[in-house]
Each structure stands twice: as C-alpha cells, then as structure tokens.
Design a protein around this motif. Sequence first.
Motif, PDB file in Angstrom:
ATOM      1  N   ASP A  70       0.826  -1.208   0.000  1.00 48.10           N
ATOM      2  CA  ASP A  70       0.000   0.000   0.000  1.00 48.10           C
ATOM      3  C   ASP A  70       0.860   1.258   0.000  1.00 48.10           C
ATOM      4  OD1 ASP A  70      -2.131  -1.666   0.039  1.00 48.10           O
ATOM      5  OD2 ASP A  70      -2.703  -1.305   2.116  1.00 48.10           O
ATOM      6  N   THR A  71       1.893   1.255   0.846  1.00 50.19           N
ATOM      7  CA  THR A  71       2.774   2.419   0.907  1.00 50.19           C
ATOM      8  C   THR A  71       3.539   2.607  -0.394  1.00 50.19           C
ATOM      9  OG1 THR A  71       3.024   2.025   3.280  1.00 50.19           O
ATOM     10  CG2 THR A  71       4.598   3.519   2.257  1.00 50.19           C
ATOM     11  N   GLU A  74       1.290   4.400  -2.574  1.00 51.20           N
ATOM     12  CA  GLU A  74       1.191   5.800  -2.148  1.00 51.20           C
ATOM     13  C   GLU A  74       2.357   6.619  -2.704  1.00 51.20           C
ATOM     14  OE1 GLU A  74       0.893   5.996   2.059  1.00 51.20           O
ATOM     15  OE2 GLU A  74      -0.973   4.851   2.153  1.00 51.20           O
ATOM     16  N   VAL A  77       1.633   7.397  -6.205  1.00 50.46           N
ATOM     17  CA  VAL A  77       0.633   8.465  -6.317  1.00 50.46           C
ATOM     18  C   VAL A  77       1.282   9.826  -6.104  1.00 50.46           C
ATOM     19  CG1 VAL A  77      -1.436   9.445  -5.241  1.00 50.46           C
ATOM     20  CG2 VAL A  77      -1.297   6.988  -5.661  1.00 50.46           C
TER      21      VAL A  77
END
Length: 227
Positions: A70-71, A74, A77
Amino acid sequence: MIKFLTNNRHVIEKILIVILVTLFTVFFIFALFNQPLHNNELQALAVNHLDKTGVTNRVTAVLLNYRAYDTFIEFAVFLCVAIAVLPYILDTPILTFKLQEESQVLLIAKVFIPLTIIMAGYLLWIGSSKPGGAFQASALLAGCLVLLSLANVQVIDFTKLRYRLFMSSGLIAFLAVAALLYLQSMSFLTFPVELAGAIILVIEFFATFAIALILFLCFESINKGHA
C-alpha cells in the motif's frame, strides 16, 4: 418538457446531488451498524509478530512491513502528483530575488529552520520505535522550504534534473528494495527479519526528501497561481 428541464437545469442538478448524497449517507450508516463484531484477531496477530518487522512502532510496522505494498502505491501516487504539477512550474520564468536582511520572515527562517531540520531528522530516526517517520519529517522539511520561499529565498530549481530525481527517490528506493528482495527470496516485499529495520530506514530516508520536495512543489504551484 425539454424547455422546462433546460430552464431549471441548475435546480434539478442540485436536487439530484442532494438525493445521491442522502442515499449514500443512508447506505453508509446502514452498513456501519450492520457490520459483524470482530474480536481484533488482526490486531493480536500484528502485535504478536511485531518482533519480526524490524521496528517496534506498530504504525511503522503496518505501513512499511505488513502493508508495504500500500505504501509503495502511495509513493507512486505522490510521484504522479509531481508529474501533473511540474509542467506548470516549468512554464513560469524563474525569478531572481534580492534578499532583504530586515525581512521578518527571513529572520524567522534563520532561527527556526536549523531547529526544524534537526527535529525532522529526529522524527525520521525515532519513527521505528515511537510516533514519527518519513511523512512527519518530510512535512517539517517542506515547511522549511515554504518559509524560505516566503522570504524570497530560492533554494529549489525544479528545472534541474537532480531535483526531479530527488522527487522520484522514494519510489526508486522502494523499487530497488523490492527487486533485490525478489531476486533473493522470489517473494514480493517480504523483508528478512535480520534486515527489516535497516531496509525500512533506507526507504524512509529517501521517502522523506521525495515527499518534502513534492509538497513544496504543490505549494509553489499554488503560490504562482496555477492551482
């Protein structure tokens, strides 16, 4: 009928928006109160295996070990945001400012920026065991850059390639770690217990500078009237 819809288009749009928001709110409340009770199995599992993450801070363990994927997304992004904002900065002529020693903002910057940099380093280092980490440290560093910008001190030139590489360094470090670990264990983002702490620190180190520059880039975009 068509004329009525045309003349009252804005009113109809507002009514539809209110209806949709109301339906979503009712659905959300219904789903919230109908969730089955859980016994915190995931929390207990995470705490019991904390010694294998390389850190003792539960938040850091979740972000950069249990849910490293997930990180990683991120960071991607963040880089996409930088790519989207960067062209507006590059289209703006670079101004050369003359420093004014009597500027109160410059005086504040001289006093607080060294202390803030030390605090950012402390938060980065302590993030493995206590509240802190790359995101908090990068916010402080970005604040230093904003303060310098308000004092008409240009320290970052986003037309230079090195600063774009710095903004990519967090994702690049994550990709390098993922590739090396995959070659070693043939598994994606599975940190060896004996190296987990050092790997997390390396990722957070590069992420700190990358996120700080991207946050400052967004500020400069707004400051120059492009947002």
